[in-house]
Design a protein around this motif. Structure first.
Motif, PDB file in Angstrom:
ATOM      1  N   TYR A   1       0.827  -1.200   0.000  1.00  8.99           N
ATOM      2  CA  TYR A   1       0.000   0.000   0.000  1.00  8.99           C
ATOM      3  C   TYR A   1       0.865   1.254   0.000  1.00  8.99           C
ATOM      4  O   TYR A   1       2.061   1.202   0.293  1.00  8.99           O
ATOM      5  N   GLU A   2       0.234   2.376  -0.340  1.00  5.48           N
ATOM      6  CA  GLU A   2       0.934   3.656  -0.414  1.00  5.48           C
ATOM      7  C   GLU A   2       1.156   4.214   0.987  1.00  5.48           C
ATOM      8  O   GLU A   2       0.228   4.300   1.797  1.00  5.48           O
ATOM      9  N   LYS A   3       2.374   4.613   1.275  1.00  6.13           N
ATOM     10  CA  LYS A   3       2.693   5.180   2.584  1.00  6.13           C
ATOM     11  C   LYS A   3       2.121   6.587   2.731  1.00  6.13           C
ATOM     12  O   LYS A   3       2.058   7.354   1.768  1.00  6.13           O
ATOM     13  N   GLY A   4       1.723   6.928   3.950  1.00  2.81           N
ATOM     14  CA  GLY A   4       1.330   8.290   4.277  1.00  2.81           C
ATOM     15  C   GLY A   4      -0.013   8.730   3.762  1.00  2.81           C
ATOM     16  O   GLY A   4      -0.384   9.893   3.939  1.00  2.81           O
TER      17      GLY A   4
ATOM     18  N   ALA B   1      -1.204  18.692  12.583  1.00  3.52           N
ATOM     19  CA  ALA B   1      -2.566  18.844  12.075  1.00  3.52           C
ATOM     20  C   ALA B   1      -2.606  19.418  10.666  1.00  3.52           C
ATOM     21  O   ALA B   1      -3.472  19.057   9.866  1.00  3.52           O
ATOM     22  N   ASP B   2      -1.690  20.324  10.339  1.00  2.00           N
ATOM     23  CA  ASP B   2      -1.750  20.952   9.014  1.00  2.00           C
ATOM     24  C   ASP B   2      -1.280  20.009   7.911  1.00  2.00           C
ATOM     25  O   ASP B   2      -1.384  20.340   6.735  1.00  2.00           O
ATOM     26  N   ARG B   3      -0.758  18.834   8.271  1.00  2.00           N
ATOM     27  CA  ARG B   3      -0.325  17.877   7.253  1.00  2.00           C
ATOM     28  C   ARG B   3      -1.429  16.879   6.909  1.00  2.00           C
ATOM     29  O   ARG B   3      -1.249  16.015   6.062  1.00  2.00           O
ATOM     30  N   VAL B   4      -2.546  16.964   7.581  1.00  2.00           N
ATOM     31  CA  VAL B   4      -3.693  16.143   7.209  1.00  2.00           C
ATOM     32  C   VAL B   4      -4.465  16.905   6.141  1.00  2.00           C
ATOM     33  O   VAL B   4      -5.114  17.902   6.418  1.00  2.00           O
ATOM     34  N   ARG B   5      -4.378  16.462   4.905  1.00  2.00           N
ATOM     35  CA  ARG B   5      -4.964  17.244   3.807  1.00  2.00           C
ATOM     36  C   ARG B   5      -5.242  16.330   2.628  1.00  2.00           C
ATOM     37  O   ARG B   5      -4.746  15.209   2.551  1.00  2.00           O
ATOM     38  N   ARG B   6      -6.016  16.863   1.707  1.00  2.00           N
ATOM     39  CA  ARG B   6      -6.254  16.144   0.455  1.00  2.00           C
ATOM     40  C   ARG B   6      -4.926  15.999  -0.271  1.00  2.00           C
ATOM     41  O   ARG B   6      -4.206  16.967  -0.481  1.00  2.00           O
ATOM     42  N   ALA B   7      -4.620  14.753  -0.644  1.00  2.00           N
ATOM     43  CA  ALA B   7      -3.303  14.493  -1.211  1.00  2.00           C
ATOM     44  C   ALA B   7      -3.283  14.524  -2.726  1.00  2.00           C
ATOM     45  O   ALA B   7      -2.238  14.368  -3.329  1.00  2.00           O
TER      46      ALA B   7
ATOM     47  N   GLN C   1      -3.712  12.757   2.822  1.00  2.00           N
ATOM     48  CA  GLN C   1      -2.362  12.552   3.341  1.00  2.00           C
ATOM     49  C   GLN C   1      -2.362  12.728   4.853  1.00  2.00           C
ATOM     50  O   GLN C   1      -2.817  13.735   5.374  1.00  2.00           O
ATOM     51  N   VAL C   2      -1.845  11.729   5.537  1.00  2.00           N
ATOM     52  CA  VAL C   2      -1.805  11.769   7.000  1.00  2.00           C
ATOM     53  C   VAL C   2      -0.380  11.795   7.545  1.00  2.00           C
ATOM     54  O   VAL C   2      -0.184  11.890   8.761  1.00  2.00           O
ATOM     55  N   ALA C   3       0.611  11.706   6.666  1.00  2.00           N
ATOM     56  CA  ALA C   3       2.012  11.736   7.104  1.00  2.00           C
ATOM     57  C   ALA C   3       2.894  11.972   5.897  1.00  2.00           C
ATOM     58  O   ALA C   3       2.427  11.933   4.754  1.00  2.00           O
ATOM     59  N   ASP C   4       4.156  12.204   6.159  1.00  2.00           N
ATOM     60  CA  ASP C   4       5.134  12.372   5.096  1.00  2.00           C
ATOM     61  C   ASP C   4       5.426  11.000   4.504  1.00  2.00           C
ATOM     62  O   ASP C   4       5.977  10.130   5.195  1.00  2.00           O
TER      63      ASP C   4
ATOM     64  N   VAL D   1      -0.504   5.658   8.988  1.00  2.00           N
ATOM     65  CA  VAL D   1      -1.680   5.091   8.336  1.00  2.00           C
ATOM     66  C   VAL D   1      -2.398   4.136   9.290  1.00  2.00           C
ATOM     67  O   VAL D   1      -3.632   4.170   9.411  1.00  2.00           O
ATOM     68  N   ALA D   2      -1.635   3.297   9.985  1.00  2.00           N
ATOM     69  CA  ALA D   2      -2.260   2.381  10.947  1.00  2.00           C
ATOM     70  C   ALA D   2      -2.994   3.167  12.041  1.00  2.00           C
ATOM     71  O   ALA D   2      -4.097   2.787  12.463  1.00  2.00           O
ATOM     72  N   GLY D   3      -2.415   4.279  12.486  1.00  2.00           N
ATOM     73  CA  GLY D   3      -3.066   5.106  13.496  1.00  2.00           C
ATOM     74  C   GLY D   3      -4.342   5.745  12.993  1.00  2.00           C
ATOM     75  O   GLY D   3      -5.331   5.845  13.723  1.00  2.00           O
ATOM     76  N   ALA D   4      -4.330   6.181  11.721  1.00  2.00           N
ATOM     77  CA  ALA D   4      -5.531   6.772  11.139  1.00  2.00           C
ATOM     78  C   ALA D   4      -6.656   5.740  11.064  1.00  2.00           C
ATOM     79  O   ALA D   4      -7.825   6.049  11.330  1.00  2.00           O
ATOM     80  N   LEU D   5      -6.318   4.506  10.718  1.00  2.00           N
ATOM     81  CA  LEU D   5      -7.327   3.452  10.655  1.00  2.00           C
ATOM     82  C   LEU D   5      -7.911   3.183  12.040  1.00  2.00           C
ATOM     83  O   LEU D   5      -9.130   3.021  12.194  1.00  2.00           O
ATOM     84  N   ARG D   6      -7.056   3.168  13.061  1.00  2.00           N
ATOM     85  CA  ARG D   6      -7.545   2.937  14.421  1.00  2.00           C
ATOM     86  C   ARG D   6      -8.428   4.090  14.892  1.00  2.00           C
ATOM     87  O   ARG D   6      -9.443   3.887  15.567  1.00  2.00           O
TER      88      ARG D   6
END
Length: 476
Positions: free
Chosen positions: A34-37, A66-72, A85-88, A100-105
């Motif tokens: 899967y795609e990272k971040g 918080a400002d890195r959570v955005r439409r990728a 996008q939830v991370a670099d 990504v695992a944290g976002a799913l949780r």
């Protein structure tokens, strides 16, 4: 060094997607890529819920603000999917993605209240021999014959069954193979490298088209190169590409799809949900490969065959070994696999017959079956040394020459055999409903095989020749 094919293919697929950092999942288990971040959500309100929820939990994700959570990226249209996008993506290695695992949780409780999934990894969808190869093609000497052999039936352009193969494209000289004289579609991209050597998985779509045409000559086959990029595509793009494929020529009678991914879930693939919902309203039948992980884990889109509302719209196909009596060692299995067809050491056209073309093996064979079977399976026979397995070692990889026909194994190829049998029944009975033909074929099947202790329907074409398999027992 013992070959580790999934990890070898991880590196290979990453090279074909240099701008998309990839990770193995779940948590380095090596079940899917899967795609990272990045995570996926449906457009609109659900995407906003995902974004807001992840922002509220950002402190639990290492290095995330918080400002890195955005439409990728741009939203797609008919597939209705947004990348968030939830991370670099450049952080860490390929052994998983904590963000990504944290976002799913973080969304798990919200999903429970909503009653359906809101978020997903952006999986890599690949041709079913890609991240989990059954084997690599083996040359068939000149004078060899296809297996299944060509059925005796005329091609009637007015009454032919329309089959859409979504795969890699057609080799440039495919029309020199008589069974593919009526086949059309997209050209295979970059057949050979600068060294003139055939690239990995080139000819996959041509091989599949040849199998359909052999079992059911009265077919109008179109091959679309949706998976021309080494057979891999991101889930966020796959749904839209499926829509594009059917939009070009209209919905066909049957779609042959030898691609997919597992995702650790039992409720489908978010990126193709919109396509699958529209498929359900069409008369088209999707015949999809069950995958080559030797696993009972659902492989999508094939596993839609086991979801309510898709029973008639999707047929999932596993692979039988060369004698047709048992499941091939590599074939996925379980109640979600609805039928099995020969998928080991089939013979079809890899290229046309214009001129011989060299191929260098990518994977080394194992010393014994990697799934514990004791027959002469494709894990260790025929023997060869591959580039990716050696990883700079001293052993020289084996090179072979293809002059048209090849022998190849995988659920990728059991799938078009099943497609051909459905199309052949439609022709023989003047049946215009492929879903009814699917049901009639399974109800009329008198052959059964044993797969992991279960007796399953075996779709054996009349022109298929069983191979003699030497084994002390069916299972180690």
């Amino acid at each position: 060094m013992a070959p580790q094919r999934f990890r070898e293919q991880f590196a290979q697929i990453q090279r074909t997607m240099p701008d998309v950092p990839l990770a193995m999942g779940p948590d380095d288990a090596g079940e899917f890529l899967y795609e990272k971040g990045v995570v996926l959500a449906r457009d609109g309100e659900e995407a906003r819920v995902v974004e807001d929820t992840v922002r509220q939990h950002f402190t639990t994700f290492a290095g995330l603000s918080a400002d890195r959570v955005r439409r990728a990226g741009p939203q797609t249209n008919r597939s209705g999917i947004t990348r968030i996008q939830v991370a670099d993506p450049g952080e860490g290695d390929g052994s998983g993605d904590p963000a990504v695992a944290g976002a799913l949780r973080a969304l798990s409780a919200t999903e429970g209240r909503a009653g359906r999934r809101l978020i997903s990894r952006n999986h890599v969808v690949s041709i079913a021999v890609n991240a989990c190869p059954g084997d690599e093609p083996v040359p068939v000497p000149p004078g060899g014959q296809p297996n299944p052999a060509a059925a005796e039936a005329a091609h009637d352009p007015d009454g032919a069954v329309r089959v859409l193969v979504i795969d890699t494209g057609l080799m440039h000289d495919h029309r020199s193979y008589p069974l593919l004289a009526h086949t059309r579609g997209d050209a295979q991209a970059e057949e050979c490298g600068e060294d003139g050597v055939l690239k990995q998985y080139c000819g996959h779509g041509t091989f599949i088209a040849g199998l359909v045409a052999a079992v059911a000559p009265n077919t109008d086959i179109t091959v679309r190169g949706t998976l021309n990029d080494a057979g891999a595509i991101l889930e966020s793009e796959f749904g839209e590409k499926l829509f594009e494929a059917v939009d070009r020529d209209g919905w066909p009678d049957v779609i042959s799809l030898s691609a997919g991914t597992s995702n650790g879930r039992t409720d489908g693939l978010l990126g193709v949900d919109a396509f699958m919902e529209e498929l359900r309203e069409q008369p088209t039948l999707l015949v999809a490969a069950a995958g080559n992980n030797g696993s009972a884990t659902p492989f999508w889109p094939a596993a839609y065959a086991d979801l309510p509302g898709y029973e008639n719209a999707v047929l999932s196909v596993g692979a039988l070994r060369g004698d047709g009596e048992f499941g091939a060692c590599f074939s996925n299995h379980g109640g979600w696999v609805k039928a099995y067809a020969p998928g080991e050491r089939l013979i079809s056209a890899l290229t046309g017959f214009d001129s011989p073309v060299p191929y260098v093996y990518q994977h080394s064979t194992y010393d014994s079956c990697r799934y514990g079977f004791t027959y002469a399976c494709t894990c260790h026979h025929p023997r060869h040394t591959g580039v990716l397995s050696e990883d700079g070692g001293s052993a020289k990889p084996d090179q072979v020459m293809f002059e048209g026909l090849a022998q190849w194994s995988g659920t990728s190829f059991a799938t078009p055999v099943a497609v051909g049998m459905i199309a052949s029944l439609m022709t023989a009975q003047a049946q215009t409903d492929p879903r009814k033909a699917r049901r009639q074929l399974l109800e009329a099947t008198t052959e059964f095989a044993e797969v992991r202790g279960a007796h399953v329907p075996a779709l054996l074409p009349p022109t298929w020749r069983p191979a003699r398999v030497s084994l002390p027992s069916a299972r180690a």
